[in-house]
Design a protein around this motif. Structure first.
Motif, short mmCIF file in Angstrom:
data_model
loop_
_atom_site.label_atom_id
_atom_site.label_comp_id
_atom_site.label_asym_id
_atom_site.label_seq_id
_atom_site.Cartn_x
_atom_site.Cartn_y
_atom_site.Cartn_z
N GLU B 22 27.75 41.83 9.47
CA GLU B 22 28.35 43.08 9.00
C GLU B 22 28.29 43.09 7.48
OE1 GLU B 22 32.19 43.92 10.74
OE2 GLU B 22 31.47 43.08 12.62
N GLU B 23 28.08 44.28 6.97
CA GLU B 23 27.79 44.36 5.54
C GLU B 23 28.96 43.95 4.68
OE1 GLU B 23 26.45 47.05 7.49
OE2 GLU B 23 24.56 45.93 7.39
N ASP B 24 30.10 44.50 5.04
CA ASP B 24 31.20 44.34 4.09
C ASP B 24 31.98 43.04 4.29
OD1 ASP B 24 31.85 45.17 6.54
OD2 ASP B 24 33.41 46.58 5.94
N GLU B 25 31.49 42.22 5.22
CA GLU B 25 32.21 40.98 5.48
C GLU B 25 31.93 39.98 4.36
OE1 GLU B 25 33.07 38.35 9.50
OE2 GLU B 25 31.05 39.02 9.00
N PRO B 26 32.96 39.30 3.93
CA PRO B 26 32.70 38.27 2.92
C PRO B 26 31.92 37.13 3.51
CG PRO B 26 34.98 38.17 3.66
CD PRO B 26 34.38 39.39 4.28
#
Lengths: 317, 963
Positions: B22-26
């Motif tokens: 997922e893109e926004d996952e750190p």
């Protein structure tokens, strides 16, 4: 007390029909009072066993689990358990409240004619057409009987337990009394196939009905005959006989649709109770009161000493 | 994901897929190396044992190195214990992970050698050869190669050698032919695949269609044979049903209907036919519509037939198209010359050359012409008379005649084929030994029965079917009979002789006198003599050292035993193998106390004399647990018996059998079971009951009837077999441990009572005199024997002497103990008597009795017990007892009336009375019971007293008491 002793009332006979229960379970093979006489059990040919209230005549519970018609039943002294036997060769121990099968006892080689608890409901005794009496332990989980009494040469038709004595009637025409305390077996030869045996309430006599249409009262200890009661018809069926609650009368089913009631001492017929047209199959006398149950075809009839209405009247007045 | 939905079935995904990013996952921090763990497929943590000691998975549940785990064994070999060569396969050290998909030895489906190409693995062979040289025995593996199992037929093997491979057709290789076939696969192809000649023909024509290098050849396509499966079913010609291949692949139906090769086309398709048509899932075919999900709607849904797809002319197929078909093979066979066909060379194997001449064609002969008047019905020839054939047992002849219709004459056994030889003749031809035992069932029968059977058959059938075998028996019997006088025992001897004569079987299984070896030896000697047909067998085999009386007794025993166990059973036993180990238990359990006879009880019931006469009391042992449950003390604390106590008896004691018939003779025949005795309430239905009141349940009736019969028989057989000694001694000897002190006390008391009773009941003295004047001089006993025997003798003397079983029971005591006692007797007997006895070997029974009398005089008569006296009194004066009998019931009834009157008064009173009466009665009962048992014991002591007598005695005792 200055009052004189009340004169002993004349023994009353259950000659008034109080109730008729239509059991809805085929032919009623046997009807039995429970230990205190408040309930009654009816064994149906539709494999079910039913528990009724004797006073109100309402159905309380139906116990189903047998594979063939139920032939006899008995209730334990504390009303917590029932046992019943059936043509499916099994004896079933029931839990009264839940109606569940507590134990199903297999071992008889033929249909089981009669079943009885001992006094403390620790042993179930069952007599079968295979000629054996099996003593089942209700306390342990063993599935084998404690002891098998195979002395009879033909089927066991009736069995009764009183304290430490076991009375069996067999088709070989013998009444056997097993005295557990003495370790003795007394065999009385009656010659005609025995249909039903009973102890008297005082435990001194045995009553046995046989297929020669005779009911005999034998002295328990010697085997001598104290009375002989005739007049009824018992030629082919296994019909019951019993003594009244106070040992005053001898009662027997008959194939002519009557219940015959003899005076025990005199041997005279004191009542011929017309029950119906068919064979009176089973009967049971209330343990304390003058109350009689009869089973004919699919009905159970309750007989009392006095008709119910008048009883109420007397109470009112 | 490793696979998408379309190609789900094509790919196998390994490993766990990564989680979708997922893109926004750190960004996760990678797990450091020391925190990474290894788990097995069940999620359990796996320990690392070291790269060279097992890796992650070492042993069963990582037990390597632990105490429970696996440890390498050390090599130990000593002179005594040579180390065995362990054949350990590498698989033994692998676990399931190693066998898994990614393991080092994956178990997966691979091509077996059978289906791999026929090339030999030369490297392996070389390695094997090297190994063979290096092995302990040089050339060890040679044997294995020699004896390799043949996996393939020789034809396939040869073909393979010539370069053929599975899946290819057989024949010369072709150029481009295979390709061409594939391209025009849609055209109509009938019959088999193109033969080489045809293919070469056609090859020229379409040479230029495609480019094909000249030197590339293809193997011809494999042929599929013409399928000649007959038509089954009722479908029309050409019906194919739903072809799953066609249906699933969605191939349309527009094809030619080929009547002769319905399946082969599908098969050829399997062999690599062209892939045509669009691939489509789902079921399709005639009468299957198009599903909603299917996109190609243009396909024909319904089957359309057109006449163009049928052949209109029979055999009208033009042959020139280079196709073989069922319809036109003959043109090709004519046109093609065989030399050319044969000139095809694949790879000619070493040692083979091409044949110069074609092989001769097989000539096929036409079937013979049937005559015009032939009828396909077979008539058996009339049977040959069996009497012509000698040497064949009649039963066999009968069987042969029945089965075959004719028999082969004995003179020409060779002419009849081997099927016409019977087993016996075949045996002689083969030189085998004759079969032990009888050859036919008939020989197992007793001679009389056989005679009767034969007579029966003879009267209806051929009169002259008697065999020599039979005649011999016929001749033997009358001869034996006439030789000896007509006394009963001699007749029995003759019977025994007839039964045993000529019996070959040496294995004698039954040993009646096993406890007395010398006696057994004598008995066997006797049997052997019998087998030889010795008439004097008995006398010769008896022991000459004993008294005449002993001898006569033994003689009777032997004769009887030999008849009882006559060799019909032993002749049968030759057909069976006897058990290796004999059963240790040669005793049967018999319940100690038997119920008395029904007859006297029945009489008592008829007279309504319930009580002592109908009451019987047994010792009965309840189970310990049962007592516990009933809350009562165990009545017999020490006993391990449950139920009625049992007694062990010799199973094969002769005396068990000897007493049988006597009781049957002496007592009245058993009453047939009364109809009232049957169980008759086996009724399940209320309606049925009415009918069945008349007609009893047949099964239960049968059962109870059978039971009644056995019951009566049982009573008869077992009652007299009871041991004789009186009560007190019996109970003390048999159940010493069971007896409590109370019992002994009561016993003593009872005995006292008994004595009194005896005093009372003893009849006047003149009665004794009357009896013993008659009986004592006739017979008495030796002091060593029980009183029972005298009584028997007393009785037997009066009764039928012809009954053989009676003889035994009178003269023979109860067991082998008697034999010993009698030997003691013999020692004391004067020797002069013995000689006299020996001289009179052929003595009849009468003489024997006289001798016995002499003996008795020596020992002197002994007074019988009082009860026996009373018995004999009764016997002597039957009238008196009958009188008492008459008196009794009247008296009883009087008594009863009286009792009843008393009982009338009041209930409570009655109860009191009753209890009192009970006390009294209990006393009385005790007494009477004692009496009863006493008298019963007398019955037992007498052993074989008839039931009427028993009854009489009982009544007698009773009447005394009541007076």
């Amino acid at each position: 007390m200055a009052f004189p002793e009340p004169r002993p009332q004349l023994p009353q006979l259950p000659q008034h029909l109080l109730k008729t229960l239509d059991c809805q379970q085929g032919a009623v093979r046997a009807v039995r009072f429970n230990a205190d006489g408040n309930y009654l059990l009816s064994c149906g040919s539709d494999k079910s066993l039913k528990l009724w209230s004797a006073s109100r005549g309402t159905l309380l519970k139906t116990y189903s689990g047998h594979g063939y018609e139920v032939l006899d039943a008995d209730g334990s002294y504390d009303n917590s358990q029932l046992c019943s036997c059936s043509s499916d060769k099994t004896v079933i121990l029931w839990d009264v409240a839940t109606g569940q099968v507590t134990r199903k006892l297999r071992g008889h080689a033929g249909k089981v004619n009669c079943v009885q608890f001992n006094e403390e409901a620790t042993v179930i005794l069952s007599g079968s057409i295979d000629g054996t009496v099996r003593c089942w332990d209700t306390r342990s989980r063993r599935f084998e009987p404690i002891q098998v009494l195979d002395e009879a040469r033909d089927g066991i038709s009736s069995i009764k337990v009183a304290q430490h004595e076991l009375l069996t009637g067999s088709v070989d025409g013998r009444v056997r009394r097993y005295d557990l305390r003495m370790g003795q077996l007394h065999v009385d030869f009656i010659s005609s196939p025995i249909t039903c045996v009973c102890f008297s309430q005082d435990g001194q006599c045995t009553l046995s009905s046989s297929l020669d249409s005779t009911v005999r009262l034998l002295d328990k200890s010697t085997g001598e005959m104290l009375g002989e009661y005739k007049g009824h018809k018992m030629k082919g069926y296994k019909l019951d006989c019993c003594l009244s609650s106070k040992d005053t009368h001898v009662l027997s089913c008959s194939e002519d649709g009557h219940v015959y009631c003899w005076d025990l001492v005199e041997g005279s017929l004191s009542l011929k109770l017309p029950v119906g047209k068919a064979v009176v199959q089973s009967l049971s006398f209330h343990p304390t009161e003058t109350c009689l149950l009869t089973a004919m075809e699919g009905r159970v009839q309750v007989w009392g000493a006095e008709p119910e209405e008048t009883e109420e009247d007397t109470v009112a007045t | 994901m490793a696979s998408d939905s379309d190609s789900d079935e094509d790919f196998v995904s390994y490993g766990t897929p990564l989680e979708p990013l997922e893109e926004d996952e750190p960004l996760k921090k990678p797990v450091p190396l020391h925190e990474q763990t290894v788990k097995d497929e069940k999620g359990r943590y796996q320990r690392f044992h070291g790269a060279f000691t097992g890796g992650f998975s070492a042993g069963y549940f990582n037990t390597v190195g632990t105490k429970e785990g696996w440890a390498p064994s050390t090599f130990v070999s000593s002179r005594q214990q040579k180390a065995e060569k362990h054949h350990v396969r590498p698989e033994d050290f692998m676990d399931e992970e190693d066998f898994g998909e990614h393991g080092i030895a994956p178990k997966e489906i691979t091509t077996s050698q059978e289906f791999s190409s026929g090339r030999r693995d030369e490297i392996r062979e070389k390695a094997r050869a090297v190994n063979a040289q290096a092995a302990l025995i040089p050339g060890d593996t040679l044997l294995e190669e020699l004896i390799a199992p043949a996996r393939l037929s020789i034809g396939v093997e040869l073909l393979r050698r010539m370069g053929w491979k599975e899946g290819q057709g057989v024949g010369p290789r072709v150029k481009r032919k295979a390709r061409r076939q594939q391209t025009d696969g849609g055209s109509r192809v009938y019959g088999c695949v193109l033969p080489p000649a045809g293919s070469e023909d056609s090859e020229d024509q379409d040479d230029d269609e495609e480019f094909a290098p000249e030197d590339v050849t293809f193997a011809p396509k494999d042929e599929t044979p013409v399928d000649f499966t007959p038509k089954v079913g009722v479908q029309g010609l050409g019906y194919r049903g739903l072809d799953p291949g066609m249906a699933l692949l969605g191939r349309g139906a527009p094809e030619h209907i080929d009547l002769f090769r319905p399946q082969s086309e599908a098969r050829s398709r399997l062999f690599g036919g062209a892939q045509r048509g669009s691939r489509r899932g789902g079921v399709a075919g005639q009468a299957f519509g198009v599903g909603a999900m299917e996109d190609d709607d243009d396909e024909e849904v319904y089957h359309r037939d057109s006449m163009s797809r049928y052949d209109t002319v029979l055999g009208g197929e033009e042959p020139g198209d280079g196709l073989y078909g069922w319809t036109a093979p003959q043109q090709y066979t004519k046109k093609r010359d065989k030399s050319r066909d044969a000139s095809y060379l694949g790879k000619i194997l070493e040692g083979f050359t091409l044949a110069q001449k074609p092989a001769d064609e097989k000539t096929i002969f036409p079937p013979p012409d049937l005559p015009r008047d032939y009828r396909p019905v077979h008539h058996f020839r009339p049977s040959v008379d069996v009497s012509v054939l000698s040497g064949v047992s009649p039963a066999l002849a009968e069987a042969l005649r029945a089965s075959r219709g004719h028999m082969v004459k004995e003179e020409e056994p060779q002419q009849g084929g081997r099927h016409q030889l019977d087993s016996g003749r075949r045996r002689t031809l083969l030189g085998e030994d004759a079969l032990q035992g009888p050859s036919s069932v008939m020989e197992l029968l007793r001679p009389e029965d056989r005679q009767r059977l034969l007579n029966l058959r003879g009267s209806s059938n051929v009169p002259s079917t008697k065999t020599t075998f039979l005649v011999s028996h016929d001749a033997l019997q009358p001869a034996g009979r006439s030789a000896v006088g007509g006394s009963a025992s001699c007749g029995l001897q003759q019977d025994a002789l007839a039964a045993w004569k000529g019996v070959q079987t040496s294995s004698q299984t039954f040993r009646p006198f096993e406890k007395n070896p010398s006696k057994q030896a004598r008995y066997e000697l006797y049997l052997n003599r019998l087998k030889q047909g010795d008439k004097d067998a008995l006398e010769q085999s008896l022991d000459p050292a004993v008294t005449e009386w002993e001898r006569s007794r033994e003689r009777d025993e032997f004769v009887r035993a030999s008849i009882l166990y006559r060799p019909s059973s032993s002749s049968l036993s030759s057909r069976f193998t006897s058990a290796r180990q004999q059963e240790d238990e040669d005793s049967v359990e018999v319940s100690r106390d038997q119920e008395g006879d029904v007859d006297d009880k029945q009489a008592a019931v008829n007279m309504k004399m319930f009580g002592k006469l109908t009451r019987e009391t047994f010792e009965w042992h309840p189970d310990k647990l049962l007592c516990k449950r009933f809350n009562i003390p165990v009545p017999y604390p020490g006993s391990g018996v449950v139920g009625l106590p049992k007694v062990k008896r010799d199973k094969f004691s002769v005396f068990n059998f000897l007493t049988v018939t006597e009781s049957r003779d002496s007592s009245a025949p058993p009453n047939p079971p009364e109809p009232g005795k049957r169980s008759r309430w086996d009724v399940s239905d209320q309606k049925k009951r009415e009918e069945e009141a008349k007609k009893n349940d047949p099964l239960s009736e049968l059962l109870s009837a059978a039971r009644n019969q056995t019951e009566t028989r049982l009573e008869q057989t077992s009652v007299p077999a009871l041991p004789a000694p009186p009560t007190s001694s019996r109970s003390s000897s048999q159940t010493p441990d069971q007896r409590t002190e109370e019992e002994t006390k009561s016993e003593e008391k009872r005995e006292e009572e008994e004595e009194e009773e005896e005093e009372e009941s003893r009849p006047p003295m003149d009665l004794f005199k009357a009896i013993f004047a008659g009986s004592s001089d006739e017979k008495s006993s030796s002091s060593s024997e029980g009183d029972s025997n005298d009584e028997e003798d007393v009785k037997d003397a009066g009764e039928q002497p012809l009954n053989l079983f009676n003889v035994a029971s009178s003269s023979v005591a109860s067991s082998s103990a008697v034999a010993s006692s009698s030997s003691a007797v013999s020692s004391s007997v004067a020797p002069g008597q013995q000689t006299a006895a020996v001289s009179s070997l052929n003595s009849t029974r009468h003489i024997k009795e006289e001798e016995e009398e002499e003996e008795e005089e020596e020992f002197g008569p002994k007074l019988p017990p009082p009860s026996a006296a009373s018995l004999s009194t009764e016997k002597a004066r039957g009238g008196a007892t009958s009188l008492t009998e008459e008196h009794k019931p009247r008296k009883r009834s009087k008594e009863k009336k009286h009792k009843n009157k008393k009982q009338h008064k009041h209930k409570k009173e009655k109860k009191k009375k009753k209890q009192k009466k009970h006390k009294h009665k209990a006393k009385q009962q005790k007494k009477s019971k004692k009496e009863e048992s006493d008298s019963e014991d007398d019955g037992g002591g007498a052993g074989h007293v008839s039931t009427e007598e028993l009854l009489k005695r009982l009544k007698h005792v009773r009447s005394h008491e009541t007076w």
